[in-house]
Design a protein around this motif. Structure first.
Motif, PDB file in Angstrom:
ATOM      1  N   LYS A  12       0.852  -1.202   0.000  1.00  0.00           N
ATOM      2  CA  LYS A  12       0.000   0.000   0.000  1.00  0.00           C
ATOM      3  C   LYS A  12       0.884   1.247   0.000  1.00  0.00           C
ATOM      4  CE  LYS A  12      -2.015   3.499   2.392  1.00  0.00           C
ATOM      5  NZ  LYS A  12      -1.598   4.437   3.440  1.00  0.00           N
ATOM      6  N   GLY A 206      -8.177   8.219   5.956  1.00  0.00           N
ATOM      7  CA  GLY A 206      -7.012   7.373   6.235  1.00  0.00           C
ATOM      8  C   GLY A 206      -7.285   5.896   5.988  1.00  0.00           C
ATOM      9  N   ASP A 209      -5.160   2.203   4.443  1.00  0.00           N
ATOM     10  CA  ASP A 209      -4.429   1.163   5.181  1.00  0.00           C
ATOM     11  C   ASP A 209      -5.364  -0.022   5.455  1.00  0.00           C
ATOM     12  OD1 ASP A 209      -2.266   2.985   5.537  1.00  0.00           O
ATOM     13  OD2 ASP A 209      -3.226   3.790   7.342  1.00  0.00           O
ATOM     14  N   LYS A 264      -1.321   8.231  13.637  1.00  0.00           N
ATOM     15  CA  LYS A 264      -1.902   8.390  12.295  1.00  0.00           C
ATOM     16  C   LYS A 264      -1.264   7.448  11.269  1.00  0.00           C
ATOM     17  CE  LYS A 264      -2.757  11.898   8.838  1.00  0.00           C
ATOM     18  NZ  LYS A 264      -1.832  12.614   7.955  1.00  0.00           N
TER      19      LYS A 264
END
Ligand code: ADP
Ligand code: ASP
Ligand code: MG
Length: 458
Positions: A12, A206, A209, A264
């Motif tokens: 990723k 976000g 992930d 984060k």
């Protein structure tokens, strides 16, 4: 169909890693150097999702919208220019930008979470097309192909924070994705999915992930690599203090706590599929791929008392009081039923005989802020609710941090250098992996620096 080789790696690449042609080229090299990387999950190029959020959430004039759209076009065009403007990719990107502009001007956009998710999906849809093109340019052959991940990543219809449907996702991965991986490096999108009605959904900011971990689980990958802009997971956010140190190896449990409490570097849900499927996770920097990084796995040799300090801003503290709470049964159940109705999860909680204090993640300008307001309204119908905001949650992560013997671990050492008035609420004892407390957001970074110094400077 032959089974996927158990050496399959899913990689990723986050927003900064695919920010422009140069960054994409560095990532292409990482992929081309490792033939085991078969599936690649990309974020939108850095800044694009923020611009899309602006289009979706702010009341903008036609000119203002056009200027935001132009900024998005510029990011894509600069990559296309560096690629030498290949006709096919150029056509696909112009079509995507046209569709995106149409949704940006839709009169119902501001109130429709469904349209917002559709709008937000364009960042990843564009970066995946461009990244496949960059890999092919660098390798000099058509080794990579862009693939619409929404065909595989099936979710419920909770727009903005959709929940994956695992069985349907695995089924689609088996029939559509696995056969492709045999001959091509497949470039797909993080962050986005599709519900049973064909609507585009997103997994929350976000979320790439998390997508990558879900894809890794669905294709039975051996490992998941998360390439970002730092050389792994650090003892705290390296942007807060330059004393933060990289962690070579960390357990799933500890890393999951870090992600949950605001580090984060990983979306909070990322490790759920990895733990379920046993996929090992590596976190490294696409800027320095040879600099090493962090391995996250089930078993680790070293489990220190203190591992890291995490910080999460934008916390709201609700103190709920009922005159009836004294000896009243069912009060907490009622409070939690309302939180569940609004799909709000509670992080910290403390109770006294007549009140309960709990914290909720409340990021501004997101659908969650609206849910918190609606929840407070519902709670106010049967009890007194006090709302405090601009708070931050600090979590010290480690092993057996609940032990208070003061030798190896213990909370005493964590709080020794803090003044009482710096702490608003402490949760200690419920988990062997964390001690958490609330502080004023304006003091939070200083407090993290202080605690990090105390626990990690030897
Ligand atoms: P990406 O776009 O690659 O997903 P993010 O910005 O989401 O990257 O995450 C990487 C950032 O996470 C780093 O630049 C760093 O500032 C931040 N971060 C927060 N906590 C940590 C930590 N404990 N270790 C490393 N990075 C952290
Ligand atoms: N592009 C999305 C975001 O900025 C998802 C991600 O990058 O992980 O939130
Ligand atoms: Mg990220």
């Amino acid at each position: 169909m032959s089974p996927i080789n158990s050496s399959t790696i899913v990689a990723k690449f986050g927003g900064t890693s695919v920010a422009n042609f140069e960054a994409m080229s560095r990532c292409a090299q990482i992929i081309l150097n490792n033939p085991e990387i078969r599936l690649v999950v990309v974020s939108a190029s850095a800044g694009v999702t923020n611009l899309l959020v602006k289009l979706g959430n702010e009341v903008l004039s036609a000119n203002e919208k056009e200027s935001v759209l132009q900024q998005i076009r510029n990011i894509q065009n600069s990559i296309l220019n560096d690629l030498g403007r290949p006709v096919k990719a150029q056509d696909v990107i112009s079509q995507l930008i046209e569709q995106l502009a149409e949704i940006a001007l839709h009169p119902l956009l501001i109130t429709s979470t469904k349209l917002k998710d559709e709008l937000l999906s364009f960042g990843e849809r564009m970066s995946s097309v461009l990244f496949a093109e960059v890999i092919n340019k660098i390798s000099g052959q058509a080794s990579a192909v862009a693939f619409d991940g929404r065909q595989v990543l099936k979710t419920d219809s909770s727009f903005a924070k959709a929940e994956p449907q695992l069985e349907a996702t695995r089924k689609q991965a088996n029939s559509l994705l696995k056969p492709l991986l045999k001959n091509k490096v497949v470039i797909t999108q993080g962050f986005i999915g599709q519900d049973n009605f064909g609507n585009t959904t997103t997994l929350g900011r976000g979320g790439s992930d998390y997508s990558a971990a879900l894809f890794a689980e669905a294709v039975d990958a051996f490992a998941l690599q998360i390439w970002t802009d730092v050389t792994g997971i650090y003892t705290t956010d390296p942007r807060i203090t330059d004393k933060a140190r990289p962690i070579k190896e960390i357990s799933f449990d500890e890393a999951a706590e870090m992600a949950t409490f605001g580090a984060k570097i990983l979306h909070p849900a990322t490790l759920i599929p990895a733990i379920r499927s046993g996929v090992k996770v590596f976190v490294g920097s696409s800027l320095e791929p040879d600099a090493g990084g962090t391995w996250i796995s089930k078993e680790v040799d070293y489990r220190p008392a203190y591992r890291a300090v995490a910080l999460r801003n934008e916390q709201t503290l609700l103190t709920v009081k009922s005159p009836e709470m004294l000896h009243a049964t069912g009060f907490l159940a009622r409070v939690f039923a309302i939180l569940a109705k609004h799909k709000l999860s509670v992080d910290l909680i403390t109770t006294s005989e007549i009140s309960v204090a709990l914290t909720i993640d409340n990021p501004a300008n997101t659908p969650i802020a609206g849910l918190v307001a609606a929840c407070v309204k519902d709670l106010s119908s049967f009890c007194d609710v006090n709302v405090e905001s601009e708070l931050a949650l600090v979590a010290v992560i480690g092993n057996h941090v609940e032990h208070n013997d003061g030798k190896q671990g213990g909370a005493g050492r964590i709080f020794s250098s803090l003044e009482d008035d710096q702490l608003r609420l402490i949760c200690h004892g419920a988990s062997e992996h964390n001690v958490c407390f609330l502080v004023k957001q304006e003091n939070a970074k200083d407090i993290v620096r202080q605690i990090h110094d105390d626990l990690f400077s030897v």
